[in-house]
Design a protein around this motif. Structure first.
Motif, short mmCIF file in Angstrom:
data_model
loop_
_atom_site.label_atom_id
_atom_site.label_comp_id
_atom_site.label_asym_id
_atom_site.label_seq_id
_atom_site.Cartn_x
_atom_site.Cartn_y
_atom_site.Cartn_z
N LEU A 121 0.86 -1.18 0.00
CA LEU A 121 0.00 0.00 0.00
C LEU A 121 0.90 1.22 0.00
O LEU A 121 1.84 1.32 0.78
CB LEU A 121 -0.92 -0.01 1.22
CG LEU A 121 -1.83 -1.23 1.32
CD1 LEU A 121 -2.59 -1.22 2.63
CD2 LEU A 121 -2.79 -1.29 0.13
N ILE A 122 0.61 2.14 -0.90
CA ILE A 122 1.46 3.32 -1.10
C ILE A 122 0.86 4.50 -0.35
O ILE A 122 -0.31 4.83 -0.52
CB ILE A 122 1.60 3.64 -2.60
CG1 ILE A 122 2.25 2.47 -3.32
CG2 ILE A 122 2.39 4.93 -2.80
CD1 ILE A 122 2.23 2.59 -4.81
N GLY A 123 1.67 5.17 0.43
CA GLY A 123 1.22 6.33 1.17
C GLY A 123 1.39 6.10 2.66
O GLY A 123 1.15 5.01 3.16
N TRP A 127 -4.61 2.99 7.22
CA TRP A 127 -5.50 2.40 6.23
C TRP A 127 -6.74 1.86 6.91
O TRP A 127 -6.73 1.62 8.11
CB TRP A 127 -4.76 1.30 5.49
CG TRP A 127 -3.60 1.84 4.72
CD1 TRP A 127 -2.32 2.01 5.16
CD2 TRP A 127 -3.62 2.31 3.39
NE1 TRP A 127 -1.55 2.57 4.17
CE2 TRP A 127 -2.32 2.75 3.06
CE3 TRP A 127 -4.61 2.40 2.40
CZ2 TRP A 127 -1.98 3.27 1.83
CZ3 TRP A 127 -4.27 2.90 1.17
CH2 TRP A 127 -2.98 3.34 0.89
N VAL A 133 -9.18 1.59 -3.53
CA VAL A 133 -7.78 1.81 -3.89
C VAL A 133 -7.61 1.61 -5.39
O VAL A 133 -8.49 1.06 -6.06
CB VAL A 133 -6.84 0.85 -3.12
CG1 VAL A 133 -6.86 1.14 -1.63
CG2 VAL A 133 -7.20 -0.61 -3.39
N VAL A 136 -0.97 1.32 -8.95
CA VAL A 136 0.04 2.28 -9.41
C VAL A 136 1.16 1.47 -10.06
O VAL A 136 1.77 0.61 -9.42
CB VAL A 136 0.62 3.12 -8.24
CG1 VAL A 136 1.69 4.06 -8.74
CG2 VAL A 136 -0.50 3.86 -7.52
N ARG A 154 -2.76 2.74 -4.10
CA ARG A 154 -2.96 3.99 -3.33
C ARG A 154 -4.45 4.20 -3.13
O ARG A 154 -5.28 3.70 -3.89
CB ARG A 154 -2.32 5.17 -4.04
CG ARG A 154 -2.99 5.53 -5.34
CD ARG A 154 -2.36 6.75 -5.98
NE ARG A 154 -2.84 6.87 -7.35
CZ ARG A 154 -2.12 7.30 -8.36
NH1 ARG A 154 -0.87 7.66 -8.16
NH2 ARG A 154 -2.63 7.37 -9.55
N ARG A 155 -4.73 4.99 -2.11
CA ARG A 155 -6.13 5.32 -1.79
C ARG A 155 -6.70 6.20 -2.88
O ARG A 155 -6.04 7.09 -3.40
CB ARG A 155 -6.14 6.05 -0.45
CG ARG A 155 -7.50 6.28 0.10
CD ARG A 155 -7.41 6.98 1.46
NE ARG A 155 -8.65 6.76 2.15
CZ ARG A 155 -8.73 6.51 3.44
NH1 ARG A 155 -7.65 6.46 4.17
NH2 ARG A 155 -9.89 6.31 4.00
#
Length: 156
Positions: A121-123, A127, A133, A136, A154-155
């Motif tokens: 998960l990016i960021g 979460w 999501v 990417v 990403r969200r």
């Protein structure tokens, strides 16, 4: 002692002392290779069983439920958006060393899929299960046909 005889006492067990060098090459298989080539194109594919109606991601060659073959007609594009089903924060690398900063790993059910995909998960945030999501990908010139072509999710 023949191999089919049952061992009655531990002193009957034979052992090989020393080391055996083993080498191997992992291949993704036919379905796995095609799935990875899809990532290289910036697409996520699954295979849908015509009998069970279950969609696998990553794609498979055979249905794990009914053991039916998943041929050309079973291939479907899924995602790139989906729902975060569950997540965790990881503080230790696969080699056992502590990570410099923790990573978030999630189970994502992509739109059009039944199976969940495990990925980063990016960021840097907290979460929540149930949020939307999106995938990417690396820039097209950097893609090589690897799971790492998909950087994570990403969200929305």
């Amino acid at each position: 002692m023949p191999l089919i005889e049952r061992i009655q006492h531990l002193d009957e067990v034979r052992a090989w002392r020393g080391t055996i060098r083993l080498e191997g090459v992992y291949t993704a298989g036919v379905a796995g290779e095609r799935w990875l080539r899809g990532l290289q194109e910036g697409k996520i594919y699954g295979t849908r069983c015509p009998r069970c109606r279950y969609t696998y991601v990553p794609a498979r060659r055979f249905c794990e439920r009914c053991l039916g073959a998943l041929g050309e007609e079973a291939w479907v594009e899924v995602g790139p958006q989906g729902t975060l089903v569950a997540w965790t924060r990881v503080h230790v690398a696969p080699d056992g060393d502590p990570l410099a900063s923790p990573r978030a790993i999630g189970l994502i059910r992509l739109d059009g899929a039944d199976a969940v995909l495990v990925h980063e998960l990016i960021g840097d945030r907290e979460w929540e299960s149930g949020i939307r999501v999106e995938a990417v990908f690396r820039a097209p010139p950097e893609r090589v046909g690897s799971i790492r072509d998909l950087l994570g999710f990403r969200r929305l």
